[in-house]
Design a protein around this motif. Structure first.
Motif, PDB file in Angstrom:
ATOM      1  N   ALA A  40       0.947  -1.322  -0.250  1.00  0.00           N
ATOM      2  CA  ALA A  40      -0.082  -0.013  -0.013  1.00  0.00           C
ATOM      3  C   ALA A  40       0.942   1.274   0.025  1.00  0.00           C
ATOM      4  O   ALA A  40       0.652   2.066  -0.745  1.00  0.00           O
ATOM      5  N   TYR A  41       1.939   1.155   0.837  1.00  0.00           N
ATOM      6  CA  TYR A  41       2.935   2.414   0.734  1.00  0.00           C
ATOM      7  C   TYR A  41       3.486   2.714  -0.529  1.00  0.00           C
ATOM      8  O   TYR A  41       3.749   3.743  -1.022  1.00  0.00           O
ATOM      9  N   ASP A  42       3.826   1.453  -1.107  1.00  0.00           N
ATOM     10  CA  ASP A  42       4.514   1.549  -2.574  1.00  0.00           C
ATOM     11  C   ASP A  42       3.525   2.073  -3.662  1.00  0.00           C
ATOM     12  O   ASP A  42       3.928   3.119  -4.561  1.00  0.00           O
ATOM     13  N   ALA A  43       2.322   1.940  -3.505  1.00  0.00           N
ATOM     14  CA  ALA A  43       1.341   2.580  -4.235  1.00  0.00           C
ATOM     15  C   ALA A  43       1.329   4.060  -4.167  1.00  0.00           C
ATOM     16  O   ALA A  43       1.048   4.883  -4.982  1.00  0.00           O
ATOM     17  N   LEU A  44       1.320   4.285  -2.882  1.00  0.00           N
ATOM     18  CA  LEU A  44       1.173   5.686  -2.293  1.00  0.00           C
ATOM     19  C   LEU A  44       2.259   6.541  -2.801  1.00  0.00           C
ATOM     20  O   LEU A  44       2.280   7.603  -3.501  1.00  0.00           O
ATOM     21  N   LEU A  45       3.567   5.953  -2.786  1.00  0.00           N
ATOM     22  CA  LEU A  45       4.598   6.524  -3.186  1.00  0.00           C
ATOM     23  C   LEU A  45       4.774   6.878  -4.799  1.00  0.00           C
ATOM     24  O   LEU A  45       5.172   7.738  -5.298  1.00  0.00           O
TER      25      LEU A  45
END
Length: 107
Positions: A40-45
């Motif tokens: 999920a953090y990768d998608a936000l980044l």
């Protein structure tokens, strides 16, 4: 889901101590949650720089004006009901069968 896996004992002890987990299951489940959160953090980044946010007073004033304009437009528009065509046909047939009112002098 029941699964039997072999995990390095030293790695498990280190993970349990680091996370203050009481059981091996807690440690493994938290590790799986961390992997899920990482995606999920990768998608936000990946979305970084593609979103625009204007938090200025002018932007909020413009937004409020747009909302007021939309609300006024809705309030000024007359209510128009969506009536199916079949209802119109039934009403027309009923009106055609209705007897005309008698005109004349009342006795």
């Amino acid at each position: 889901m029941r699964t039997n896996i072999e995990i390095d004992d030293k790695l498990m002890e280190a993970a349990m101590a680091a996370g203050n987990f009481k059981t091996k299951r807690e440690a493994v489940e938290e590790g799986l949650r961390m992997i899920k959160r990482g995606k999920a953090y990768d998608a936000l980044l990946a979305a970084r720089g593609t979103l625009h946010w204007d938090d200025s007073d002018e932007a909020w004033a413009q937004w409020r004006a747009q909302q007021a304009t939309q609300a006024n437009a809705l309030a000024a528009a007359p209510y128009v009901a969506q009536v199916p065509e079949s209802v119109h046909k039934v009403e027309a047939a009923r009106d055609a069968k209705a007897k005309p009112a008698k005109r004349g002098r009342a006795k």
